[in-house]
Motif scaffolding. Structure first.
Motif, PDB file in Angstrom:
ATOM      1  N   TYR A 100       0.991  -1.547   0.220  1.00  0.00           N
ATOM      2  CA  TYR A 100       0.154   0.052  -0.073  1.00  0.00           C
ATOM      3  C   TYR A 100       0.890   1.321  -0.027  1.00  0.00           C
ATOM      4  O   TYR A 100       0.663   2.459   0.377  1.00  0.00           O
ATOM      5  CB  TYR A 100      -1.114   0.299   1.268  1.00  0.00           C
ATOM      6  CG  TYR A 100      -1.777  -0.987   1.388  1.00  0.00           C
ATOM      7  CD1 TYR A 100      -3.078  -0.975  -0.328  1.00  0.00           C
ATOM      8  CD2 TYR A 100      -2.398  -2.027   2.369  1.00  0.00           C
ATOM      9  CE1 TYR A 100      -3.988  -1.647   0.192  1.00  0.00           C
ATOM     10  CE2 TYR A 100      -2.891  -3.011   2.273  1.00  0.00           C
ATOM     11  CZ  TYR A 100      -3.732  -2.467   0.753  1.00  0.00           C
ATOM     12  OH  TYR A 100      -5.580  -3.622   1.070  1.00  0.00           O
ATOM     13  N   SER A 101       1.714   0.883  -0.365  1.00  0.00           N
ATOM     14  CA  SER A 101       2.974   2.235  -0.240  1.00  0.00           C
ATOM     15  C   SER A 101       4.290   1.861  -1.069  1.00  0.00           C
ATOM     16  O   SER A 101       4.351   0.865  -0.951  1.00  0.00           O
ATOM     17  CB  SER A 101       3.562   3.113   1.231  1.00  0.00           C
ATOM     18  OG  SER A 101       4.540   1.245   2.093  1.00  0.00           O
ATOM     19  N   ALA A 102       5.239   3.037  -1.350  1.00  0.00           N
ATOM     20  CA  ALA A 102       6.515   2.458  -1.952  1.00  0.00           C
ATOM     21  C   ALA A 102       7.635   2.253  -1.477  1.00  0.00           C
ATOM     22  O   ALA A 102       7.493   1.662  -1.807  1.00  0.00           O
ATOM     23  CB  ALA A 102       6.859   4.745  -2.403  1.00  0.00           C
ATOM     24  N   LYS A 103       7.811   2.365  -0.147  1.00  0.00           N
ATOM     25  CA  LYS A 103       8.243   1.430   0.700  1.00  0.00           C
ATOM     26  C   LYS A 103       8.233  -0.049   0.393  1.00  0.00           C
ATOM     27  O   LYS A 103       9.173  -1.197   0.394  1.00  0.00           O
ATOM     28  CB  LYS A 103       8.433   2.128   2.550  1.00  0.00           C
ATOM     29  CG  LYS A 103       9.224   0.600   3.393  1.00  0.00           C
ATOM     30  CD  LYS A 103       8.957   1.593   4.600  1.00  0.00           C
ATOM     31  CE  LYS A 103      10.071   0.817   5.100  1.00  0.00           C
ATOM     32  NZ  LYS A 103       9.615   1.257   6.869  1.00  0.00           N
ATOM     33  N   GLU A 104       6.815  -0.291   0.638  1.00  0.00           N
ATOM     34  CA  GLU A 104       6.309  -2.072   0.391  1.00  0.00           C
ATOM     35  C   GLU A 104       7.318  -2.676  -1.002  1.00  0.00           C
ATOM     36  O   GLU A 104       7.163  -3.852  -0.828  1.00  0.00           O
ATOM     37  CB  GLU A 104       4.971  -1.944   0.820  1.00  0.00           C
ATOM     38  CG  GLU A 104       4.437  -1.449   2.667  1.00  0.00           C
ATOM     39  CD  GLU A 104       2.999  -1.347   3.050  1.00  0.00           C
ATOM     40  OE1 GLU A 104       3.133  -1.321   3.672  1.00  0.00           O
ATOM     41  OE2 GLU A 104       2.511  -0.875   1.978  1.00  0.00           O
ATOM     42  N   ASN A 130      -5.181   5.434   1.506  1.00  0.00           N
ATOM     43  CA  ASN A 130      -3.250   5.248   1.287  1.00  0.00           C
ATOM     44  C   ASN A 130      -3.735   5.935  -0.451  1.00  0.00           C
ATOM     45  O   ASN A 130      -2.638   6.056  -0.868  1.00  0.00           O
ATOM     46  CB  ASN A 130      -3.098   3.640   1.064  1.00  0.00           C
ATOM     47  CG  ASN A 130      -3.546   3.473   0.199  1.00  0.00           C
ATOM     48  OD1 ASN A 130      -4.920   3.854  -0.514  1.00  0.00           O
ATOM     49  ND2 ASN A 130      -2.753   2.467  -1.625  1.00  0.00           N
ATOM     50  N   LYS A 132      -3.225   9.471  -0.532  1.00  0.00           N
ATOM     51  CA  LYS A 132      -1.927   9.705  -0.689  1.00  0.00           C
ATOM     52  C   LYS A 132      -0.616   9.494  -1.001  1.00  0.00           C
ATOM     53  O   LYS A 132       0.731   9.656  -1.347  1.00  0.00           O
ATOM     54  CB  LYS A 132      -1.130  11.031   0.915  1.00  0.00           C
ATOM     55  CG  LYS A 132      -1.260   9.829   2.575  1.00  0.00           C
ATOM     56  CD  LYS A 132      -0.614  10.648   2.907  1.00  0.00           C
ATOM     57  CE  LYS A 132      -0.790   9.894   5.146  1.00  0.00           C
ATOM     58  NZ  LYS A 132      -0.852   7.955   4.437  1.00  0.00           N
ATOM     59  N   ASP A 133      -0.574   8.107  -0.766  1.00  0.00           N
ATOM     60  CA  ASP A 133       0.751   6.484  -1.036  1.00  0.00           C
ATOM     61  C   ASP A 133       0.206   6.357  -2.683  1.00  0.00           C
ATOM     62  O   ASP A 133       1.501   6.106  -3.384  1.00  0.00           O
ATOM     63  CB  ASP A 133       0.920   5.463  -0.305  1.00  0.00           C
ATOM     64  CG  ASP A 133       0.555   5.671   1.348  1.00  0.00           C
ATOM     65  OD1 ASP A 133       1.961   6.262   1.746  1.00  0.00           O
ATOM     66  OD2 ASP A 133      -0.294   5.685   2.293  1.00  0.00           O
ATOM     67  N   ARG A 135       0.980   7.985  -5.598  1.00  0.00           N
ATOM     68  CA  ARG A 135       1.370   8.199  -6.586  1.00  0.00           C
ATOM     69  C   ARG A 135       3.616   8.351  -6.331  1.00  0.00           C
ATOM     70  O   ARG A 135       4.083   7.399  -7.422  1.00  0.00           O
ATOM     71  CB  ARG A 135       1.898  10.377  -6.118  1.00  0.00           C
ATOM     72  CG  ARG A 135       3.200  11.381  -7.476  1.00  0.00           C
ATOM     73  CD  ARG A 135       3.026  11.995  -7.392  1.00  0.00           C
ATOM     74  NE  ARG A 135       1.886  13.293  -7.917  1.00  0.00           N
ATOM     75  CZ  ARG A 135       1.765  13.952  -9.067  1.00  0.00           C
ATOM     76  NH1 ARG A 135       2.981  13.224  -9.472  1.00  0.00           N
ATOM     77  NH2 ARG A 135       0.235  14.113  -9.570  1.00  0.00           N
ATOM     78  N   GLY A 136       3.837   7.847  -5.143  1.00  0.00           N
ATOM     79  CA  GLY A 136       4.774   7.052  -4.720  1.00  0.00           C
ATOM     80  C   GLY A 136       4.852   5.822  -4.702  1.00  0.00           C
ATOM     81  O   GLY A 136       6.333   5.614  -5.440  1.00  0.00           O
ATOM     82  N   MET A 137       4.210   5.319  -4.768  1.00  0.00           N
ATOM     83  CA  MET A 137       3.595   3.760  -5.512  1.00  0.00           C
ATOM     84  C   MET A 137       4.518   4.114  -6.741  1.00  0.00           C
ATOM     85  O   MET A 137       4.564   2.883  -7.672  1.00  0.00           O
ATOM     86  CB  MET A 137       2.541   3.108  -4.869  1.00  0.00           C
ATOM     87  CG  MET A 137       2.854   2.820  -3.712  1.00  0.00           C
ATOM     88  SD  MET A 137       1.719   1.013  -3.630  1.00  0.00           S
ATOM     89  CE  MET A 137      -0.171   2.241  -3.829  1.00  0.00           C
TER      90      MET A 137
END
Length: 449
Positions: A100-104, A130, A132-133, A135-137
């Protein structure tokens, strides 16, 4: 540049034509296509008149790795992909941790870097919290985002209001969403009524996951996509009238796509009634008329992608539903047989072999932004190739399944047409039904434009 490998006596297939020729390969790329063998390549493979197609890009797989590897893992799952002529898989977010995020996403990418026999991309997930997340993904390499309008597999159901905001965000950075569309309120109403009446029979699945639930959700998602201008696909469409609804929106300029799966043109409600938990997936199999209608839609080029929704479970998990269908999980394996079922359709005159290329490679590469290297047999593209024998006949059996689950929803089914060799970036990873590739050969792929 001198070719390291040449493939001669090919019948080279794309979505428009079939021609005879020789494919020249160096550094994992196609460096030339000629009418006859030229120069002195290091190695020559004789295709012996077989059809050579671009390797399939499967945009809907659940390899369950990391987290649920009792069901499948990336090594067995991508081995099964190689057997089925799939050279790129796009894995969904519902592993552990979920993406659900770029980190994951980056963590999953790195974990899988030594575990894939074929190339792989990743989808991120959509949930209520998520936005807000997203674009990062996307910037971290996600090929798209997957969400659900209903509660299934523990997913959060996204309402129309949720999706409107999500689609606006996705449009802002040019992303694409794939939506599992069944109306949550109808499903819960149906489930309550069935459980209160004591129904445990196999056909209760069809009444629970009704036509109306799918139709209402698909139409709402497509209308929202059209209103927001976002790129949105509908996963596993089971009904021909919904294919037509998506097609009409596309004709009005909406950036919408349809995906179906082989279970919707090979299995019917009668198969569910007979095999129960081993044919339990959602949306469920529909009528014979619906299955024939999906074939017609494929023939008329109304459907954009045929993917697998490969989602296996161990036999013992499925057997829990033999006496009570509610106890069996949703999901079936399919990555080994999807291209083969389409080839069987070619052998039966239902579609053309050129349409197989469109449905299994070209369109997916365009939708997911891989069309500068995947999905086409062209100079400069990855040498992802499959050799196809349209005359080879087989009877599908559990004992031949590569997937970790070791069962097929189609035991005893006769098909004609097979993938006899799979090549990923110039390397043979499957030959004559035997997986010969090694984990770690497959690379992470994302958009380069």
């Amino acid at each position: 540049m001198r070719a390291e490998l040449a493939i001669k006596n090919c019948r080279i297939v794309d979505s428009r034509m079939t021609c005879e020729g020789v494919i020249h390969i160096s550094g994992g790329k196609i460096i030339g296509i000629t009418r006859s063998l030229q120069g002195a390549p290091g190695e020559v493979i004789d295709a012996d008149g077989l059809f050579v197609l671009p390797g399939a890009i499967d945009g809907h797989v659940h390899m369950m790795d990391p987290g649920y590897t009792d069901r499948e893992d990336f090594i067995t799952g991508t081995g099964a992909a190689a057997r089925g002529g799939v050279t790129t898989v796009i894995d969904h977010h519902r592993t552990e941790p979920q993406v659900y995020s770029a980190k994951e996403l980056k963590g999953k990418r790195d974990y899988l870097s030594e575990r894939s026999l074929v190339d792989f991309g990743l989808l991120g997930g959509l949930k209520l919290t998520n936005r807000k997340d997203l674009r990062g993904m996307w910037e971290a390499g996600a090929l798209g985002m997957k969400g659900f309008t209903c509660e299934v597999h523990g997913a959060e159901p996204l309402s129309a209001g949720d999706l409107a905001g999500i689609f606006e965000e996705i449009k802002s950075f040019g992303g694409v969403a794939l939506i599992h569309a069944e109306d949550d309120s109808i499903l819960k109403h149906n489930e309550k009524k069935l459980r209160e009446s004591g129904r445990k029979d196999y056909l209760s699945v069809s009444e629970w996951r009704s036509r109306e639930a799918e139709a209402m959700a698909v139409k709402q998602v497509i209308d929202l996509a059209e209103a927001t201008g976002a790129r949105v696909g509908i996963a596993h469409v089971s009904l021909p009238e919904l294919v037509d609804y998506i097609w009409s929106a596309k004709g009005r300029g909406a950036l919408v796509y349809s995906e179906t799966c082989p279970q919707y043109f090979t299995l019917t409600v009668e198969d569910l009634e007979e095999k129960g938990p081993f044919n339990k997936f959602t949306p469920p199999p529909r009528t014979r008329e619906d299955a024939d209608g999906i074939w017609r839609s494929l023939r008329m080029n109304k459907i954009d992608m045929v993917n697998t929704d490969h989602c296996p479970f161990p036999r013992e998990e499925k057997e829990k539903g033999l006496d009570d269908i509610w106890e069996a999980p949703f999901g079936i394996p399919g990555i080994e047989t999807t291209t083969r079922f389409l080839l069987d359709g070619v052998a039966r005159g239902l579609i053309s072999i050129n349409q197989v290329v469109r449905l299994r490679g070209e369109n997916s590469s365009l939708i997911y932004g891989l069309d500068d290297r995947k999905g086409f047999i062209q100079v400069g593209y990855d040498a992802d190739l499959i050799f196809v024998d349209l005359e080879r006949e087989a009877v599908l059996e559990d004992k031949e399944v590569v997937s970790k689950c070791k069962w097929t929803p189609y035991p005893g089914k006769k098909i004609r047409g097979d993938v006899v060799l799979t090549m990923v970036r110039g390397k043979v990873v499957m030959k004559d039904g035997e997986v010969v590739g090694s984990p770690g050969w497959g690379e992470f792929v994302t958009r380069s434009h």
